[in-house]
Design an enzyme around this catalytic site. Structure first.
Site, PDB file in Angstrom:
ATOM      1  N   LYS A  76       1.070  -1.406  -0.290  1.00 26.20           N
ATOM      2  CA  LYS A  76      -0.113  -0.304  -0.031  1.00 26.20           C
ATOM      3  C   LYS A  76       0.661   1.726  -0.028  1.00 26.20           C
ATOM      4  O   LYS A  76       1.994   1.529   1.046  1.00 26.20           O
ATOM      5  CB  LYS A  76      -1.054  -0.226   0.788  1.00 26.20           C
ATOM      6  CG  LYS A  76      -1.999   1.406   1.436  1.00 26.20           C
ATOM      7  CD  LYS A  76      -3.379   0.620   2.244  1.00 26.20           C
ATOM      8  CE  LYS A  76      -3.963   2.177   2.051  1.00 26.20           C
ATOM      9  NZ  LYS A  76      -5.084   1.441   3.394  1.00 26.20           N
ATOM     10  N   ASP A 116     -15.047   4.302   8.464  1.00 27.54           N
ATOM     11  CA  ASP A 116     -15.438   4.677   7.411  1.00 27.54           C
ATOM     12  C   ASP A 116     -15.564   2.901   6.900  1.00 27.54           C
ATOM     13  O   ASP A 116     -15.372   2.738   5.790  1.00 27.54           O
ATOM     14  CB  ASP A 116     -14.271   5.349   6.691  1.00 27.54           C
ATOM     15  CG  ASP A 116     -14.369   5.563   5.141  1.00 27.54           C
ATOM     16  OD1 ASP A 116     -15.895   5.939   4.887  1.00 27.54           O
ATOM     17  OD2 ASP A 116     -13.928   5.607   4.377  1.00 27.54           O
ATOM     18  N   ASN A 158     -15.302  -0.845   1.677  1.00 31.35           N
ATOM     19  CA  ASN A 158     -14.018  -1.089   3.439  1.00 31.35           C
ATOM     20  C   ASN A 158     -13.936  -2.296   3.740  1.00 31.35           C
ATOM     21  O   ASN A 158     -13.550  -2.907   4.674  1.00 31.35           O
ATOM     22  CB  ASN A 158     -13.940  -0.241   3.862  1.00 31.35           C
ATOM     23  CG  ASN A 158     -13.167   1.134   3.140  1.00 31.35           C
ATOM     24  OD1 ASN A 158     -12.612   1.004   2.375  1.00 31.35           O
ATOM     25  ND2 ASN A 158     -13.767   2.230   4.161  1.00 31.35           N
ATOM     26  N   ASP A 167      -8.203  -1.444   5.230  1.00 28.31           N
ATOM     27  CA  ASP A 167      -8.735   0.065   5.288  1.00 28.31           C
ATOM     28  C   ASP A 167      -8.835   0.747   6.619  1.00 28.31           C
ATOM     29  O   ASP A 167     -10.220   1.659   6.730  1.00 28.31           O
ATOM     30  CB  ASP A 167      -9.413   0.822   4.494  1.00 28.31           C
ATOM     31  CG  ASP A 167      -9.254   2.379   3.953  1.00 28.31           C
ATOM     32  OD1 ASP A 167      -8.300   2.685   4.530  1.00 28.31           O
ATOM     33  OD2 ASP A 167      -9.501   2.880   2.832  1.00 28.31           O
TER      34      ASP A 167
END
Length: 458
Positions: free
Chosen positions: A100, A216, A221, A233
């Protein structure tokens, strides 16, 4: 002297022409270079950013990982987002890995401060004006959060290595193809119902065991590996004592319910879902979490059959727009809330289960407010009740109307109101509003009347 200087200039010009011929530049270009006395060796392409994340410094970090043996191969991009890109790779031990790379030069996601400020882990602050330093703190935050999730037994990528804003973690997928997101997965409705229960259990585990709120959580996700959900995430995840943690959790509950409800799955009310996650009551063993959700769903199904959809929408809207106190200092009137609990109305307190206060079903309700004497009915001097009022109270017709739940209307100071059930009161108010709408004058008609009145006056 003039002849000699002219010969020297001619010789220099001849040498410049020879240099221009050998270097491939025109004579005029060579003169410009000679005036500046330096040749341009760098270009703006050297500072260019590819794929929104691969700038020269990031490429150097990846090259060092390959040379040190942290990575054997670095393959193509498998996912892009507002804060980072994810690439498939082969780790040093030969296992599949995900790399990432956070965006530093081209920042799209800039509202990071509210997720970091207020956390004890970052109490010393960070550099808000340097994008690379800010993103480095963000990557470190995700590394720590992933470690917490793994320690809590939640299925998520395992963090392997972190170098500034490049994070190496385990890969979920086969042959370089990542597992599908929950949004893109082709799953039956029955499987989705099971996944909804799993999602509720994961959120409760995160809150009570990992002490985190995702912040979130949505269908974007979560990955689907077989019949299990993988949480990804978590860079924006905050601790459960963060100032905005409960607001983030409420938003997560709303997002999860919206997706599963759209797929035809029976879901809990947002308020019930929120209380299930934050409640301190019940067993804290993970094995019992799923049974509690199933019981709540069965109760919800029975209540849905009896209640109206309009009432549910009203309660949901009230809950979503009501501020949730984080501590008791945020409660406006503690004594009033305690009195409300004693009278059996504690269900309306949003922080009731967060702080471990017993619910309305666990408190013996005392006499209702309607049974208490009205101070306006007593005399100011002696506190005696007038004969007229005592005769009204002893009137059998009035007692019958009170037992039937009717409302006795009067002036505001001396009127007596009989307590109605919540459902009857809502029904009565709706009927009154419906009658008002029948005789309501349209706004355009009102405006036209006002214009005509002004003209007549003029």
């Amino acid at each position: 002297m003039e002849l000699e200087s002219f010969k020297e200039l001619r010789i220099e010009s001849d040498e410049s022409k020879e240099k221009a011929a050998t270097s491939g530049l025109s004579y005029d270009d060579l003169e410009v270079v000679s005036r500046n006395s330096r040749v341009k060796t760098k270009d703006k392409m050297d500072r260019a950013t590819n794929e929104q994340v691969l700038d020269p410094k990031t490429r150097m970090i990846l090259f060092k990982m390959l040379s040190r043996g942290n990575l054997k191969e670095l393959n193509g991009c498998v996912s892009t987002g507002k804060e980072a890109n994810v690439y498939s790779a082969i780790a040093g031990d030969g296992s599949p890995a995900a790399v990432k790379v956070y965006k530093t030069s081209i920042l799209v996601f800039k509202d990071r401060d509210k997720y970091v400020s207020g956390e004890f882990r970052f109490r010393r602050g960070y550099n808000k004006h340097n994008p690379r330093e800010m993103v480095r703190v963000w990557a470190e935050k995700e590394f720590r959060n992933l470690s917490r999730l793994r320690a809590a037994g939640i299925l998520s990528p395992e963090p392997v290595f972190l170098d500034r804003h490049v994070l190496v973690m385990s890969f979920f997928g086969t042959d370089g193809w990542a597992c599908p997101r929950l949004k893109d997965a082709k799953v039956s409705t029955r499987k989705l119902a099971e996944m909804y229960i799993s999602c509720a259990v994961i959120m409760r585990q995160m809150f009570h065991i990992a002490n985190l709120v995702h912040g979130d959580l949505s269908e974007y996700n979560m990955l689907v590996e077989g019949s299990k959900l993988v949480v990804i995430d978590v860079s924006q995840s905050v601790e459960h004592d963060h100032p905005y943690a409960l607001d983030f959790l409420r938003r997560d509950c709303c997002n999860v319910n919206t997706f599963f409800n759209r797929k035809g799955v029976q879901v809990l009310k947002v308020k019930v879902f929120f209380e299930y996650i934050t409640s301190l009551a019940g067993s804290q063993e993970v094995n019992s979490y799923e049974e509690v959700v199933q019981d709540l769903l069965s109760k919800e199904e029975n209540q849905l059959k009896e209640s109206e959809e309009e009432d549910e929408a009203t309660e949901e809207a009230v809950f979503l727009n009501t501020p949730i106190p984080r501590t008791l200092h945020h409660v406006e009137d503690v004594e009033q809330d305690l009195q409300l609990m004693k009278e059996g109305g504690g269900d309306s307190l949003l922080y009731r289960k967060i702080v471990g206060i017993a619910g309305a079903e666990e408190v013996e309700p005392t006499s209702s407010l309607a049974s208490l004497p009205n101070p306006s009915e007593e005399h100011e001097e002696g506190g005696q009740v007038s004969d007229a009022e005592s005769s009204e109270r002893s009137d059998p017709d009035l007692e019958a109307s009170e037992s039937e739940g009717e409302v006795v209307e009067g002036n505001r100071e001396g009127s007596e109101t009989v307590e109605l059930s919540r459902k009857e009161w809502k029904k009565k108010v709706k009927e009154e509003q419906r009658e008002k709408r029948k005789t309501k004058v349209p706004k355009k008609v009102k405006k036209r009347r006002q214009v005509m009145a002004r003209r007549n006056k003029g």
